[in-house]
Design a protein around this motif. Structure first.
Motif, PDB file in Angstrom:
ATOM      1  N   THR A 173       2.196   2.275   5.810  1.00  0.00           N
ATOM      2  CA  THR A 173       0.972   1.312   5.370  1.00  0.00           C
ATOM      3  C   THR A 173       1.859   0.224   4.588  1.00  0.00           C
ATOM      4  N   TYR A 174       1.418  -0.812   4.956  1.00  0.00           N
ATOM      5  CA  TYR A 174       1.936  -2.201   4.299  1.00  0.00           C
ATOM      6  C   TYR A 174       0.815  -2.800   3.636  1.00  0.00           C
ATOM      7  N   ASN A 175       0.990  -3.168   2.310  1.00  0.00           N
ATOM      8  CA  ASN A 175      -0.066  -3.495   1.416  1.00  0.00           C
ATOM      9  C   ASN A 175       0.240  -5.034   1.050  1.00  0.00           C
ATOM     10  N   PHE A 176      -1.025  -5.723   0.764  1.00  0.00           N
ATOM     11  CA  PHE A 176      -0.798  -7.373   0.549  1.00  0.00           C
ATOM     12  C   PHE A 176      -1.502  -7.308  -0.971  1.00  0.00           C
ATOM     13  N   ALA A 177      -1.129  -8.600  -1.609  1.00  0.00           N
ATOM     14  CA  ALA A 177      -1.677  -8.906  -2.862  1.00  0.00           C
ATOM     15  C   ALA A 177      -3.262  -8.984  -3.048  1.00  0.00           C
ATOM     16  N   GLN A 178      -3.940  -9.444  -1.999  1.00  0.00           N
ATOM     17  CA  GLN A 178      -5.337  -9.653  -1.799  1.00  0.00           C
ATOM     18  C   GLN A 178      -5.744  -9.301  -0.392  1.00  0.00           C
ATOM     19  N   SER A 179      -6.973  -9.307  -0.150  1.00  0.00           N
ATOM     20  CA  SER A 179      -7.704  -8.984   1.119  1.00  0.00           C
ATOM     21  C   SER A 179      -7.243 -10.414   1.978  1.00  0.00           C
ATOM     22  N   GLU A 180      -6.659 -10.170   3.302  1.00  0.00           N
ATOM     23  CA  GLU A 180      -6.170 -11.045   4.241  1.00  0.00           C
ATOM     24  C   GLU A 180      -6.978 -11.015   5.492  1.00  0.00           C
ATOM     25  N   SER A 181      -7.121 -12.027   6.102  1.00  0.00           N
ATOM     26  CA  SER A 181      -7.464 -11.916   7.634  1.00  0.00           C
ATOM     27  C   SER A 181      -6.453 -11.682   8.388  1.00  0.00           C
ATOM     28  N   VAL A 182      -6.291 -10.531   9.065  1.00  0.00           N
ATOM     29  CA  VAL A 182      -5.208 -10.047   9.900  1.00  0.00           C
ATOM     30  C   VAL A 182      -5.472 -10.188  11.271  1.00  0.00           C
ATOM     31  N   ASN A 183      -4.807 -10.730  12.367  1.00  0.00           N
ATOM     32  CA  ASN A 183      -4.967 -10.855  13.779  1.00  0.00           C
ATOM     33  C   ASN A 183      -3.774 -10.321  14.403  1.00  0.00           C
ATOM     34  N   GLU A 184      -2.825 -10.393  14.054  1.00  0.00           N
ATOM     35  CA  GLU A 184      -1.499  -9.992  14.787  1.00  0.00           C
ATOM     36  C   GLU A 184      -0.264  -9.254  14.117  1.00  0.00           C
ATOM     37  N   VAL A 185       0.147  -8.063  14.861  1.00  0.00           N
ATOM     38  CA  VAL A 185       1.383  -7.544  14.300  1.00  0.00           C
ATOM     39  C   VAL A 185       2.488  -7.547  15.201  1.00  0.00           C
ATOM     40  N   LYS A 186       3.661  -7.619  14.644  1.00  0.00           N
ATOM     41  CA  LYS A 186       5.100  -7.762  15.552  1.00  0.00           C
ATOM     42  C   LYS A 186       5.746  -6.572  14.761  1.00  0.00           C
TER      43      LYS A 186
END
Length: 181
Positions: free
Chosen positions: A57-70
């Motif tokens: 699991t990768y964490n972010f500093a805040q909620s983000e809108s995510v639409n792609e992973v590489k």
């Protein structure tokens, strides 16, 4: 006046989301989880070879809108991996990766969350429980959460003629001087 309708404006340019930390099911000695996002394609993260620990699991500093992973997988040009991808705990994709020399890319509907999890759901294509990632990039449209409402302009009233005054008592006195003899 109806209430404003919430809208989201898609970004003009996708942004790579900064990973602020990670949690993994396990780490093979020398292949720590941080290696999968250190911008070094020679280092990697690996689990301990069992399917129950084949997740990160990768964490972010805040909620983000995510639409792609590489992701650049270990032996990704000859192996496939059965995966589930979750953003903020919501599944956004599941299936088998395809072989790729370099980065395997998966796009999905933009979903807001403060983390992204990659989880192997069964043995990989060589019948082992190993999941190993050289590098991962997570992309989206910036800060997620509730869309900002766009105000709806109030309609401009049509001009109307001023009302005709009514004399007191409601009757008119007409002077008919034009018909006198």
């Amino acid at each position: 006046t109806p209430p404003p309708t919430p809208t989201s404006t898609p970004p003009e340019t996708p942004v790579e989301i900064t990973i602020t930390g990670s949690i993994a099911g396990a780490e093979q000695a020398g292949n720590e989880k941080e290696n999968s996002y250190d911008n070094n394609e020679s280092s990697r993260w690996a689990n301990d070879g069992t399917v129950p620990t084949a997740w990160i699991t990768y964490n972010f500093a805040q909620s983000e809108s995510v639409n792609e992973v590489k992701a650049m997988f270990y032996k990704g040009s000859s192996r496939t991996y059965p995966l589930r991808i979750l953003v903020g705990g919501n599944e956004v994709w599941s299936g088998d990766t395809t072989t790729a020399a370099g980065y395997w890319t998966r796009s999905f509907t933009a979903t807001a969350g403060d983390n992204l999890k990659i989880e192997m759901t069964g043995d990989n294509s060589v019948n082992s429980g190993w999941l190993s990632i050289y590098e991962v990039e997570i992309w989206g449209g910036g800060t997620g959460g509730t869309p900002t409402p766009t105000p709806t302009p109030s309609p401009t009233p049509s001009p109307t003629s001023p009302p005709t005054p009514t004399p007191p008592g409601g009757s008119y006195l007409i002077n008919d001087d034009f018909n006198s003899d």
